[in-house]
Scaffold this active site. Structure first.
Site, PDB file in Angstrom:
ATOM      1  N   GLU A 103      -2.007   9.781 -11.077  1.00  0.00           N
ATOM      2  CA  GLU A 103      -2.232   8.590 -11.900  1.00  0.00           C
ATOM      3  C   GLU A 103      -3.687   8.143 -11.757  1.00  0.00           C
ATOM      4  O   GLU A 103      -4.143   7.854 -10.641  1.00  0.00           O
ATOM      5  CB  GLU A 103      -1.273   7.478 -11.453  1.00  0.00           C
ATOM      6  CG  GLU A 103       0.195   7.834 -11.700  1.00  0.00           C
ATOM      7  CD  GLU A 103       1.159   7.006 -10.854  1.00  0.00           C
ATOM      8  OE1 GLU A 103       0.737   5.998 -10.273  1.00  0.00           O
ATOM      9  OE2 GLU A 103       2.339   7.400 -10.777  1.00  0.00           O
ATOM     10  N   GLU A 138       6.266   9.477 -10.584  1.00  0.00           N
ATOM     11  CA  GLU A 138       6.030  10.361  -9.444  1.00  0.00           C
ATOM     12  C   GLU A 138       6.853  11.643  -9.540  1.00  0.00           C
ATOM     13  O   GLU A 138       6.402  12.713  -9.138  1.00  0.00           O
ATOM     14  CB  GLU A 138       6.338   9.633  -8.120  1.00  0.00           C
ATOM     15  CG  GLU A 138       5.247   8.687  -7.662  1.00  0.00           C
ATOM     16  CD  GLU A 138       5.160   7.412  -8.489  1.00  0.00           C
ATOM     17  OE1 GLU A 138       6.170   7.058  -9.136  1.00  0.00           O
ATOM     18  OE2 GLU A 138       4.094   6.782  -8.506  1.00  0.00           O
ATOM     19  N   PHE A 191       0.450   5.642  -3.568  1.00  0.00           N
ATOM     20  CA  PHE A 191       0.895   5.048  -2.304  1.00  0.00           C
ATOM     21  C   PHE A 191       1.995   5.944  -1.728  1.00  0.00           C
ATOM     22  O   PHE A 191       2.926   6.308  -2.454  1.00  0.00           O
ATOM     23  CB  PHE A 191       1.477   3.649  -2.529  1.00  0.00           C
ATOM     24  CG  PHE A 191       0.454   2.603  -2.891  1.00  0.00           C
ATOM     25  CD1 PHE A 191      -0.101   1.784  -1.908  1.00  0.00           C
ATOM     26  CD2 PHE A 191       0.051   2.427  -4.205  1.00  0.00           C
ATOM     27  CE1 PHE A 191      -1.039   0.811  -2.243  1.00  0.00           C
ATOM     28  CE2 PHE A 191      -0.886   1.455  -4.538  1.00  0.00           C
ATOM     29  CZ  PHE A 191      -1.437   0.647  -3.558  1.00  0.00           C
ATOM     30  N   ASP A 208       4.407   5.210  -0.101  1.00  0.00           N
ATOM     31  CA  ASP A 208       5.715   4.567  -0.283  1.00  0.00           C
ATOM     32  C   ASP A 208       6.459   5.169  -1.483  1.00  0.00           C
ATOM     33  O   ASP A 208       7.680   5.240  -1.499  1.00  0.00           O
ATOM     34  CB  ASP A 208       5.530   3.068  -0.523  1.00  0.00           C
ATOM     35  CG  ASP A 208       4.589   2.432   0.486  1.00  0.00           C
ATOM     36  OD1 ASP A 208       5.066   1.655   1.318  1.00  0.00           O
ATOM     37  OD2 ASP A 208       3.369   2.744   0.446  1.00  0.00           O
ATOM     38  N   PHE A 209       5.664   5.589  -2.511  1.00  0.00           N
ATOM     39  CA  PHE A 209       6.295   6.090  -3.730  1.00  0.00           C
ATOM     40  C   PHE A 209       6.818   7.511  -3.564  1.00  0.00           C
ATOM     41  O   PHE A 209       7.459   8.050  -4.471  1.00  0.00           O
ATOM     42  CB  PHE A 209       5.321   6.038  -4.908  1.00  0.00           C
ATOM     43  CG  PHE A 209       4.804   4.651  -5.185  1.00  0.00           C
ATOM     44  CD1 PHE A 209       5.480   3.530  -4.723  1.00  0.00           C
ATOM     45  CD2 PHE A 209       3.627   4.459  -5.895  1.00  0.00           C
ATOM     46  CE1 PHE A 209       4.995   2.252  -4.961  1.00  0.00           C
ATOM     47  CE2 PHE A 209       3.141   3.187  -6.138  1.00  0.00           C
ATOM     48  CZ  PHE A 209       3.824   2.068  -5.677  1.00  0.00           C
ATOM     49  N   HIS A 230       4.021  -1.221  -0.178  1.00  0.00           N
ATOM     50  CA  HIS A 230       2.796  -0.460  -0.431  1.00  0.00           C
ATOM     51  C   HIS A 230       1.976  -0.286   0.846  1.00  0.00           C
ATOM     52  O   HIS A 230       0.776  -0.066   0.787  1.00  0.00           O
ATOM     53  CB  HIS A 230       1.922  -1.161  -1.479  1.00  0.00           C
ATOM     54  CG  HIS A 230       2.557  -1.263  -2.830  1.00  0.00           C
ATOM     55  ND1 HIS A 230       3.599  -2.110  -3.096  1.00  0.00           N
ATOM     56  CD2 HIS A 230       2.288  -0.605  -3.998  1.00  0.00           C
ATOM     57  CE1 HIS A 230       3.941  -1.988  -4.373  1.00  0.00           C
ATOM     58  NE2 HIS A 230       3.168  -1.075  -4.934  1.00  0.00           N
TER      59      HIS A 230
END
Lengths: 429, 325
Positions: B29, B60, B83, B85-86, B129
């Site tokens: 992205e 993702e 991130f 986290d994703f 995040h």
């Protein structure tokens, strides 16, 4: 994050912060006496400050061990005013693995939980793995080490002690490699626990136990065995022998297997004189012996090995051999044999079967050129006439010096012993 | 040597490999003309063009699904998950597909792929995040896991990750993006699976990763003033794990501390502690102590976030306290 919360042993009761502008207070009244029990949050004492009078609850439950401030006295915020414990005579400090957790635990609201004197004693008894290892390796006792300031014996303390006495008995610990080259990573992923590591290889010294000097008889054994290895070209051969007939006869006579095997061997030696011989290196010749002087190994109590010799074994009957073996074995163990019972053997039997061994490659007893080992006689399933039978069987093993003769001779010799053991009628032998 | 920031070193590592190997592509992205949300891909679009630097939709699964396909069919993609986290929304692709492919096809299909991702806290991004989840990746057989702490290692390990024939998760420390350091010019490759002794010391060993490395080093300097001579190891690569260097160091000093940003339960240091217990037991002069974030979601409030992440002070105090036991 501390996770273990053992019951605290002795809790200091501290005068809490009563308000932002208050830095001291007067203990007005104790609501509990020493020896009385108090529950968590139960009022313990009353105080007055310049702002208010209030009851102060106990932050820990237990027995009031001691009161340190008299009624009417003024004390500063943060002072210890009493102690609460579980009432054990020693301050209730059990020693254990959770002690470290306890000494680090700080209760909320300012009540400090203290390991107290007991913690130091516990720490003294608590030895880390490397300290235990170093003490063992250097033959030291924990009581001989001065602990560092923290009261616990550390690796550093032991090494300092070792440095003081360089004459310590055991060898020093292996020094870890200063810089270890990194391990190359296999693709596509690794199992780190299995990877060879410097640490793994260094665990070995841990298993180093006590050391014990060799006894004189052991040294003699080592000397002879080392001599045997020097020139010989050792080969190992095995035949399997059916001991069914011997087992029956031996039971009837109450003998061990040894005299039977010795009898069969002495007979076989008469037909294969190359095995009843010695190598004379000076004259580069094989020296044949007329008589069979049969050496046999006897374990001594001090860990040594004696090899008394049955003279003229080829002339002895089964009974004669059995008697000689008994006399010589006992005499050797009692150190009562005259020198004439030792030395001059022409062939040797190592009797390992009594220890349950399946096969043994015995060491040649110089100047002999061969040695047999008799191993455990066991019931085994065997095929006889295309049927399975359960028979007493034994592996007959021989280490022999290839310089003296060749494999065919060795095999013929072993097979003759085998045939003797399997086919002889023992009556009259 | 050039002075580069951590984020510039990311781009430098990718550029070095894109220059060298035409099959290397970059996708994610805003990694194109924008140069990445964290500015770790600045200059790559203008240098290598739209054929090799692809902006993707905000998905993702799409990023890693297409990257996996590209890797299986001959490219060497570097895919950015902004991130870490994703990773959770594409965890099936990562763990069930990418990590397994070589094994399930008996090596007939490989996935030479780098997933680069911003990891960890310290930037006030809140619970969703800010996670340090290198320990998640470490727990999946079939993935390699790298987490550099310096710009030089970023460039060198990125190069090695791209050249590696198997999937590598490349955790970039968000809190270190602005830090700078010397980076070798020209071709620079650091092998995967090699830990580094970044500070010599004899009293104890601090085993650190990613953003905890500079903190451990600073803590070691402060501890030196207290008479504690701490050795610092930069783990650099969790899989493969350089047990020889790490356990060798622990055996040498006999005391070990892990400094981990990930939450305590099953953090990577637990594996180190376990290995030390198993393989260095008779060399240990005290328990292996772990300094970690507590087992809580990363808080949003500045002070709370700072409290949660292991600080230099916390490292110093913990080490000093344990060493005095």
């Amino acid at each position: 994050m501390t996770t273990a919360h053992a019951a605290p042993a002795a809790v200091d009761v501290i005068l809490p912060q009563l308000g932002e502008s208050v830095d001291s207070a007067t203990i007005e009244r104790w609501l509990k006496k020493p020896g009385e029990s108090v529950a968590v949050d139960e009022p313990l004492f009353e105080i007055t400050s310049d702002k208010a009078t209030m009851e102060v609850p106990a932050l820990a439950g237990g027995i009031v061990l001691e009161i340190l401030v008299n009624e009417g006295d003024e004390v500063a915020v943060g002072s210890i005013v009493a102690r609460i414990g579980n009432g054990h005579a020693d301050g209730g400090q059990p020693h254990g693995a959770d002690e470290s957790a306890r000494t680090s635990t700080v209760a909320t609201n300012g009540a400090r939980i203290d390991g107290g004197a007991g913690a130091a004693r516990g720490a003294r008894e608590r030895l880390s793995p490397i300290v235990r290892r170093l003490l063992r390796e250097h033959g030291l006792d924990a009581s001989s080490i001065h602990p560092s300031a923290n009261g616990r014996i550390t690796k550093h303390d032991v090494l300092a002690r070792v440095a003081q006495s360089p004459a310590s008995t055991a060898p020093p610990a292996v020094t870890p490699p200063a810089a270890v080259p990194p391990v190359a990573a296999p693709a596509p992923a690794v199992a780190p626990a299995n990877a060879p590591s410097a640490a793994t290889s260094r665990i070995a010294p841990v298993h180093t136990g006590r050391s014990q000097p060799f006894s004189p008889s052991r040294l003699r054994t080592i000397e002879r065995l080392t001599a045997a290895k020097k020139g010989a070209v050792e080969v190992f051969s095995v035949v399997e022998v059916d001991m069914e007939a011997v087992a029956l006869e031996r039971k009837r006579r109450g003998y061990t297997y040894l005299p039977f095997i010795a009898r069969a061997t002495a007979d076989a030696l008469r037909f294969h004189e190359a095995l009843n011989a010695s190598i004379d290196e000076a004259s580069s010749s094989l020296v044949f012996h007329d008589a069979v002087h049969l050496g046999f190994a006897v374990d001594l109590d001090d860990g040594g090995l004696a090899v008394p010799v049955v003279r003229n074994a080829e002339r002895l009957t089964l009974d004669g051999l059995s008697g000689e073996f008994a006399r010589l074995a006992q005499g050797a163990r009692n150190s009562k044999l005259p020198p004439s019972d030792y030395g001059g053997s022409t062939f040797t039997i190592s009797n390992n079967g009594s220890f349950g061994t399946l096969m043994t490659a015995p060491a040649i007893n110089p100047p002999n050129v061969a040695v047999i080992s008799t191993d455990a006689v066991e019931l085994r399933p065997v095929v006889i006439d295309r049927m399975i039978a359960i028979r007493h069987r034994m592996y007959l093993c021989m280490t022999w010096d290839h310089r003296a003769f060749d494999g065919s001779t060795a095999a013929q010799f072993l097979n003759l012993i085998k045939r003797n053991l399997e086919t002889w009628d023992w009556k009259g032998r | 040597m050039a002075q580069l920031t951590y984020r510039e070193a990311v781009a430098a590592g990718i550029a070095q490999e894109m220059e060298r190997d035409p099959t290397v592509v970059l996708l994610g992205e805003d990694v194109g003309p924008q140069g990445g949300v964290f500015k770790t891909t600045v200059g790559l679009f203008s240098r290598f063009g739209a054929d090799r630097v692809w902006d993707t939709p905000i998905s993702e699964q799409a990023i890693l699904g297409s990257a996996m396909g590209a890797a299986m069919t001959g490219l060497r993609p570097v895919a950015e998950i902004m991130f870490s986290d994703f990773l959770a929304v594409c965890w099936d692709v990562v763990t069930n597909q990418i990590a397994k492919m070589r094994y399930m096809t008996d090596g007939q299909v490989t996935v030479p792929l780098v997933i680069k991702t911003g990891n960890g806290g310290g930037l006030r991004f809140g619970a969703q995040h800010s996670q340090a989840l290198e320990n998640w990746a470490m727990a999946v057989p079939g993935l390699k896991v790298v987490a550099p702490a310096t710009p030089a290692d970023v460039k060198g390990l990125m190069a090695a990750a791209i050249r590696d024939p198997d999937p590598v998760l490349f955790f970039e420390a968000k809190s270190l993006y602005g830090t700078s350091g010397d980076v070798p010019e020209g071709e620079h490759v650091e092998p995967l699976g090699v830990a580094k002794v970044v500070r010599a010391g004899s009293s104890c060993t601090l085993v650190a990763l990613g953003p905890m490395v500079p903190r451990a080093v600073e803590a070691a300097e402060q501890l030196a003033a207290r008479g504690i001579d701490a050795q610092v190891i930069d783990v650099r690569s969790l899989v493969p794990l350089d047990t020889r260097t790490i356990l060798g160091a622990i055996s040498q000093t006999s005391r070990a501390f892990t400094v981990e940003e990930n939450p305590r339960l099953c953090g990577w240091g637990a594996e180190i502690a376990s290995l030390a217990g198993e393989e260095c037991f008779y060399d240990l002069d005290g328990p292996v102590v772990r300094i970690t974030s507590p087992h809580v979601p990363v808080p949003s409030a500045d002070t709370l976030e700072d409290t949660v992440r292991p600080s230099v002070d916390r490292i110093v105090e913990t080490v000093a306290r344990e060493m005095a036991r």
